[in-house]
Design a protein around this motif. Structure first.
Motif, PDB file in Angstrom:
ATOM      1  N   PHE A   1       1.332   8.175  18.261  1.00  0.00           N
ATOM      2  CA  PHE A   1       0.110   8.340  17.467  1.00  0.00           C
ATOM      3  C   PHE A   1      -0.973   9.053  18.286  1.00  0.00           C
ATOM      4  O   PHE A   1      -1.610   9.996  17.813  1.00  0.00           O
ATOM      5  N   VAL A   2      -1.148   8.598  19.539  1.00  0.00           N
ATOM      6  CA  VAL A   2      -2.215   9.176  20.380  1.00  0.00           C
ATOM      7  C   VAL A   2      -1.946  10.660  20.640  1.00  0.00           C
ATOM      8  O   VAL A   2      -2.828  11.506  20.455  1.00  0.00           O
ATOM      9  N   PHE A   3      -0.714  10.998  21.025  1.00  0.00           N
ATOM     10  CA  PHE A   3      -0.411  12.399  21.326  1.00  0.00           C
ATOM     11  C   PHE A   3      -0.456  13.261  20.065  1.00  0.00           C
ATOM     12  O   PHE A   3      -0.860  14.427  20.104  1.00  0.00           O
ATOM     13  N   LEU A   4      -0.047  12.647  18.951  1.00  0.00           N
ATOM     14  CA  LEU A   4      -0.121  13.360  17.671  1.00  0.00           C
ATOM     15  C   LEU A   4      -1.573  13.720  17.358  1.00  0.00           C
ATOM     16  O   LEU A   4      -1.889  14.825  16.919  1.00  0.00           O
TER      17      LEU A   4
ATOM     18  N   LYS B   1      -9.978  21.502   4.996  1.00  0.00           N
ATOM     19  CA  LYS B   1      -8.812  21.016   4.224  1.00  0.00           C
ATOM     20  C   LYS B   1      -7.742  20.462   5.159  1.00  0.00           C
ATOM     21  O   LYS B   1      -7.123  19.428   4.892  1.00  0.00           O
ATOM     22  N   PHE B   2      -7.547  21.185   6.262  1.00  0.00           N
ATOM     23  CA  PHE B   2      -6.548  20.775   7.259  1.00  0.00           C
ATOM     24  C   PHE B   2      -6.909  19.397   7.818  1.00  0.00           C
ATOM     25  O   PHE B   2      -6.047  18.502   7.920  1.00  0.00           O
ATOM     26  N   ILE B   3      -8.192  19.221   8.158  1.00  0.00           N
ATOM     27  CA  ILE B   3      -8.629  17.914   8.694  1.00  0.00           C
ATOM     28  C   ILE B   3      -8.395  16.823   7.654  1.00  0.00           C
ATOM     29  O   ILE B   3      -7.931  15.724   7.975  1.00  0.00           O
ATOM     30  N   THR B   4      -8.698  17.140   6.373  1.00  0.00           N
ATOM     31  CA  THR B   4      -8.515  16.156   5.300  1.00  0.00           C
ATOM     32  C   THR B   4      -7.065  15.675   5.247  1.00  0.00           C
ATOM     33  O   THR B   4      -6.805  14.460   5.255  1.00  0.00           O
ATOM     34  N   GLY B   5      -6.141  16.629   5.209  1.00  0.00           N
ATOM     35  CA  GLY B   5      -4.717  16.271   5.094  1.00  0.00           C
ATOM     36  C   GLY B   5      -4.229  15.471   6.277  1.00  0.00           C
ATOM     37  O   GLY B   5      -3.625  14.397   6.119  1.00  0.00           O
ATOM     38  N   THR B   6      -4.519  15.981   7.484  1.00  0.00           N
ATOM     39  CA  THR B   6      -3.979  15.316   8.669  1.00  0.00           C
ATOM     40  C   THR B   6      -4.657  13.965   8.911  1.00  0.00           C
ATOM     41  O   THR B   6      -4.031  13.054   9.459  1.00  0.00           O
ATOM     42  N   SER B   7      -5.944  13.827   8.492  1.00  0.00           N
ATOM     43  CA  SER B   7      -6.619  12.527   8.666  1.00  0.00           C
ATOM     44  C   SER B   7      -5.961  11.469   7.784  1.00  0.00           C
ATOM     45  O   SER B   7      -5.778  10.326   8.227  1.00  0.00           O
ATOM     46  N   ILE B   8      -5.633  11.854   6.543  1.00  0.00           N
ATOM     47  CA  ILE B   8      -4.925  10.898   5.667  1.00  0.00           C
ATOM     48  C   ILE B   8      -3.609  10.496   6.331  1.00  0.00           C
ATOM     49  O   ILE B   8      -3.245   9.321   6.383  1.00  0.00           O
ATOM     50  N   GLY B   9      -2.921  11.502   6.868  1.00  0.00           N
ATOM     51  CA  GLY B   9      -1.647  11.247   7.551  1.00  0.00           C
ATOM     52  C   GLY B   9      -1.803  10.260   8.691  1.00  0.00           C
ATOM     53  O   GLY B   9      -1.029   9.304   8.807  1.00  0.00           O
ATOM     54  N   SER B  10      -2.852  10.466   9.525  1.00  0.00           N
ATOM     55  CA  SER B  10      -2.968   9.572  10.688  1.00  0.00           C
ATOM     56  C   SER B  10      -3.376   8.167  10.274  1.00  0.00           C
ATOM     57  O   SER B  10      -2.950   7.191  10.909  1.00  0.00           O
ATOM     58  N   LEU B  11      -4.170   8.039   9.184  1.00  0.00           N
ATOM     59  CA  LEU B  11      -4.539   6.689   8.718  1.00  0.00           C
ATOM     60  C   LEU B  11      -3.293   5.928   8.255  1.00  0.00           C
ATOM     61  O   LEU B  11      -3.091   4.767   8.609  1.00  0.00           O
ATOM     62  N   LEU B  12      -2.448   6.622   7.478  1.00  0.00           N
ATOM     63  CA  LEU B  12      -1.226   5.983   6.981  1.00  0.00           C
ATOM     64  C   LEU B  12      -0.301   5.619   8.139  1.00  0.00           C
ATOM     65  O   LEU B  12       0.304   4.543   8.170  1.00  0.00           O
TER      66      LEU B  12
ATOM     67  N   LEU C   1     -11.438  -1.228   1.779  1.00  0.00           N
ATOM     68  CA  LEU C   1     -12.187  -0.179   2.482  1.00  0.00           C
ATOM     69  C   LEU C   1     -11.342   1.099   2.597  1.00  0.00           C
ATOM     70  O   LEU C   1     -11.835   2.204   2.388  1.00  0.00           O
ATOM     71  N   LEU C   2     -10.082   0.892   2.918  1.00  0.00           N
ATOM     72  CA  LEU C   2      -9.180   2.042   3.083  1.00  0.00           C
ATOM     73  C   LEU C   2      -9.016   2.803   1.769  1.00  0.00           C
ATOM     74  O   LEU C   2      -9.194   4.036   1.714  1.00  0.00           O
ATOM     75  N   ALA C   3      -8.689   2.058   0.697  1.00  0.00           N
ATOM     76  CA  ALA C   3      -8.455   2.705  -0.597  1.00  0.00           C
ATOM     77  C   ALA C   3      -9.726   3.398  -1.086  1.00  0.00           C
ATOM     78  O   ALA C   3      -9.679   4.567  -1.520  1.00  0.00           O
ATOM     79  N   GLY C   4     -10.869   2.703  -0.990  1.00  0.00           N
ATOM     80  CA  GLY C   4     -12.133   3.284  -1.436  1.00  0.00           C
ATOM     81  C   GLY C   4     -12.481   4.530  -0.641  1.00  0.00           C
ATOM     82  O   GLY C   4     -12.867   5.566  -1.204  1.00  0.00           O
ATOM     83  N   GLY C   5     -12.318   4.439   0.669  1.00  0.00           N
ATOM     84  CA  GLY C   5     -12.635   5.573   1.547  1.00  0.00           C
ATOM     85  C   GLY C   5     -11.790   6.792   1.232  1.00  0.00           C
ATOM     86  O   GLY C   5     -12.303   7.908   1.115  1.00  0.00           O
ATOM     87  N   ILE C   6     -10.481   6.576   1.056  1.00  0.00           N
ATOM     88  CA  ILE C   6      -9.587   7.714   0.775  1.00  0.00           C
ATOM     89  C   ILE C   6      -9.900   8.321  -0.593  1.00  0.00           C
ATOM     90  O   ILE C   6      -9.883   9.542  -0.767  1.00  0.00           O
ATOM     91  N   MET C   7     -10.232   7.452  -1.568  1.00  0.00           N
ATOM     92  CA  MET C   7     -10.603   7.953  -2.912  1.00  0.00           C
ATOM     93  C   MET C   7     -11.812   8.874  -2.808  1.00  0.00           C
ATOM     94  O   MET C   7     -11.828   9.965  -3.375  1.00  0.00           O
ATOM     95  N   VAL C   8     -12.835   8.409  -2.075  1.00  0.00           N
ATOM     96  CA  VAL C   8     -14.049   9.223  -1.917  1.00  0.00           C
ATOM     97  C   VAL C   8     -13.708  10.533  -1.208  1.00  0.00           C
ATOM     98  O   VAL C   8     -14.128  11.622  -1.618  1.00  0.00           O
ATOM     99  N   ALA C   9     -12.910  10.437  -0.135  1.00  0.00           N
ATOM    100  CA  ALA C   9     -12.572  11.631   0.644  1.00  0.00           C
ATOM    101  C   ALA C   9     -11.784  12.641  -0.181  1.00  0.00           C
ATOM    102  O   ALA C   9     -11.979  13.847  -0.060  1.00  0.00           O
TER     103      ALA C   9
ATOM    104  N   GLY D   1       2.793   8.894   6.526  1.00  0.00           N
ATOM    105  CA  GLY D   1       1.901   9.554   7.488  1.00  0.00           C
ATOM    106  C   GLY D   1       2.557  10.763   8.102  1.00  0.00           C
ATOM    107  O   GLY D   1       1.938  11.817   8.248  1.00  0.00           O
ATOM    108  N   MET D   2       3.831  10.617   8.433  1.00  0.00           N
ATOM    109  CA  MET D   2       4.549  11.730   9.060  1.00  0.00           C
ATOM    110  C   MET D   2       4.715  12.914   8.109  1.00  0.00           C
ATOM    111  O   MET D   2       4.771  14.058   8.544  1.00  0.00           O
ATOM    112  N   LEU D   3       4.810  12.638   6.797  1.00  0.00           N
ATOM    113  CA  LEU D   3       4.942  13.731   5.824  1.00  0.00           C
ATOM    114  C   LEU D   3       3.741  14.666   5.931  1.00  0.00           C
ATOM    115  O   LEU D   3       3.856  15.885   5.806  1.00  0.00           O
ATOM    116  N   PHE D   4       2.568  14.069   6.165  1.00  0.00           N
ATOM    117  CA  PHE D   4       1.348  14.878   6.302  1.00  0.00           C
ATOM    118  C   PHE D   4       1.332  15.615   7.641  1.00  0.00           C
ATOM    119  O   PHE D   4       0.926  16.767   7.709  1.00  0.00           O
TER     120      PHE D   4
END
Lengths: 122, 504
Positions: free
Chosen positions: B132-135, B160-171, A16-24, B216-219
């Protein structure tokens, strides 16, 4: 056998994670990007909840313990569940703002193409 | 002594009350915020002599660490908290002149105290999930802040900003779950203790968790490749937002990254990996800054470049294995100088530029602001006799002492690039001669004068400042670790780790 459920859940979450990030990342449409992130977020939540999962154990709810008169060791780890709750709330806030900016962008430009940038002199 | 947790609770409370308070107080709400930050500054100044000897611990809800969330006001973290509160005070003072920097001042007044409270918490917390929460609180507030002044391309840059930081927080979240799975704790100090005390600790799985955490922190830190998603925010939002991003948020995030990285990075592979990313960020951002014509974008790239340099220094410090060495202390000083310079550059820049980030007014219109701007350039570019020069000079000496000649060459290249684009900016400020009759407003005179005075003061006391900031960081860590309750817990936890390792 005990580990199989956990492994399946991890694989499920990772997919789910990999697929979601790919789409995003690769979708040009902003709404598809938001959907991608929501899916990826669900994947992370599945992984997180699996971290505290132990087979054949009960949910760590106080009333259940009292009925069973059981020690805490029969329950699954409650910390990841608390973490997931927080992560879900944060995810909703991010999605709401994402949608707000998409709407404002669409209102101004009549497109949802994320590569659409106005000319500027820099 | 007043409990320093109030420096977080009060701004947070007033942030959430602000929509109601603004209706009653209108523009006096700025005054209220200024009083709050004045209070915070006084509390932290009184705390500083205490934490010089040992960190001050605040247990949330009286639950002992590592079970409960705990904040440690150490010497460095108090200095950083003080710094961001001083910036907040100045920023509110600058904003009081009722210029329309943002489309909705009420939203700004609501999110700004929240950003500040979250940044101070971020600096002082020792709980990884709390980080994580405060970030996320800081990041979500930043999304709003970045879109508050609507210009061309603001919305798409925020997306774009949301895209980058969201990837960061997921990681980052995956990293947290992996490390929690292995250590059974969320307390950073406890994790550090477990790694150090268990030679048989499963470093491979821990490394994977740490890799996600660092990715995640790199983002979140706007390092490469995260900065690709962030740079447009600087270009298409207000310069005041730039001051908050570079002066306050980046400072807080850099500090907490340093804490996590220094305490948890157990393998040289990670230190080398971070070093590579930081060096790529440093060089690419400095080159990009040189080619950019939009001043806000240039300063954004410059922030990324400096951030790259600072993180590289911490990576080298970790690689050398001696966490209390001079490179570590000098890098901490560099974070402070960078925050100082970037904050001043952005708040003064706000007066000179048009919506495309080009200089339209100069020395004739705002002499004091231009002087503040130029002094900040001297500070960050490392021009003697300003402290930036001595700090960078000492860093180079230390690096040469440990045979890092290649990195010294890279620092010199980036310094030359910095001097080139900063002097281009300074030259433009004196060349532009707008007929429009604009005068320096009172709200700029006070903060810029104070900053200039502070700069002069630091310049004449550079050596004293370096000595004051030189500190045995390991001693603070040992003290903080001694506060973790041991009793039966450690033994039980070891059993827990063992049973989990066996299961896997």
């Amino acid at each position: 056998m005990e580990n199989i459920t956990g492994i399946i859940l991890y694989i499920n979450g990772a997919m789910l994670l990999a697929g979601g990030i790919m789409v995003a990342l690769f979708s040009k449409n902003i709404i598809k990007m938001i959907i991608g992130f929501t899916v990826a977020e669900t994947g992370v939540n599945v992984i997180l909840i699996t971290t505290g999962f132990i087979n054949n154990k009960v949910a760590p709810i106080l009333s259940k313990f009292q009925q069973m008169n059981a020690p805490a060791s029969v329950a699954v780890d409650p910390v990841p569940q608390a973490l997931v709750l927080t992560a879900i709330v944060i995810g909703i806030a991010v999605s709401a703002l994402f949608l707000f900016y998409s709407l404002r962008f669409y209102t101004d430009h009549k497109t949802l193409d994320r590569d659409h940038m106005e000319e500027s002199d820099d | 002594m007043i409990n320093p947790i109030l420096t977080i609770i009060i701004p947070l409370l007033f942030g959430f009350l602000m929509p109601i308070l603004y209706k009653i107080l209108k523009n006096k709400a700025y005054l209220l915020l200024m009083l709050i930050y004045m209070f915070n500054i006084i509390v932290l100044l009184f705390l500083l002599p205490y934490v010089y000897d040992k960190p001050f611990m605040v247990e949330i809800a009286k639950v002992k660490p590592p079970f409960g969330i705990v904040l440690f006001f150490s010497f460095y973290s108090t200095i950083f908290s003080l710094l961001v509160n001083i910036f907040a005070f100045f920023l509110i003072f600058v904003k009081m002149n009722k210029e329309n920097d943002f489309d909705n001042e009420k939203v700004f007044l609501t999110i700004f105290p929240i950003i500040m409270a979250a940044s101070v918490s971020l600096i002082n917390t020792m709980d990884i999930f709390n980080v994580f929460v405060f970030l996320e609180i800081v990041t979500i507030s930043s999304y709003l802040l970045a879109g508050l002044k609507k210009q061309n391309n603001t919305d798409i840059s925020v997306i774009k900003f949301i895209t980058g930081t969201s990837i960061g927080s997921l990681l980052f979240l995956i990293g947290i779950s992996a490390i929690y799975k292995l250590t059974g704790t969320l307390n950073i100090l406890d994790m550090h203790q477990i790694i150090m005390n268990n030679p048989s600790f499963n470093t491979f799985y821990f490394s994977i968790g740490l890799m996600f955490l660092i990715a995640g922190m790199l983002f979140e830190l706007y390092l490469f490749p995260g900065n690709i998603f962030v740079i447009d925010i600087y270009a298409y939002s207000s310069a005041i937002s730039g001051a908050i991003f570079s002066g306050i948020i980046l400072t807080a995030v850099t500090y907490i990254f340093v804490q996590i990285f220094t305490l948890l990075s157990i393998s040289h592979i990670f230190n080398n990996m971070i070093l590579i990313f930081a060096v790529i960020t440093m060089l690419s951002a400095e080159f990009a800054a040189l080619t950019s014509k939009n001043l806000k974008r240039t300063l954004g790239f410059s922030s990324f470049g400096q951030s790259g340099l600072i993180i590289s220094l911490f990576a080298i410090s970790n690689l050398l294995g001696n966490k209390q060495n001079d490179i570590f202390n000098l890098a901490i000083l560099l974070i402070i100088l960078h925050a100082f310079a970037k904050f001043t550059l952005f708040i003064t820049l706000n007066k000179f530029i048009n919506k495309n980030g080009r200089i339209i007014k100069g020395f004739q219109n705002f002499p004091l602001s231009v002087i503040g701007f130029i002094l900040s350039i001297f500070l960050i570019a490392g021009i003697p006799p300003f402290p930036g020069f001595f700090v960078k000079f000492n860093i180079i000496i230390e690096l040469l002492r440990v045979n890092y000649l290649w990195f010294v060459i890279l620092i010199l290249i980036s310094a030359v690039l910095e001097i080139l684009y900063f002097f281009r900016m300074a030259r433009e400020l004196f060349l532009v001669n707008e007929d429009e009759n604009t005068n320096e407003c009172i709200s700029m005179i006070f903060p810029v004068s104070v900053i200039i005075l502070l700069l002069i003061l630091i310049t004449f006391n550079t050596n004293k400042s370096i000595t004051y900031m030189s500190r045995d960081y390991k001693k603070d860590v040992d003290f903080m670790k001694s506060k973790l309750i041991k009793s039966n817990y450690s033994a039980n936890k070891n059993t827990l780790i063992d049973s989990r390792s066996i299961k896997e």
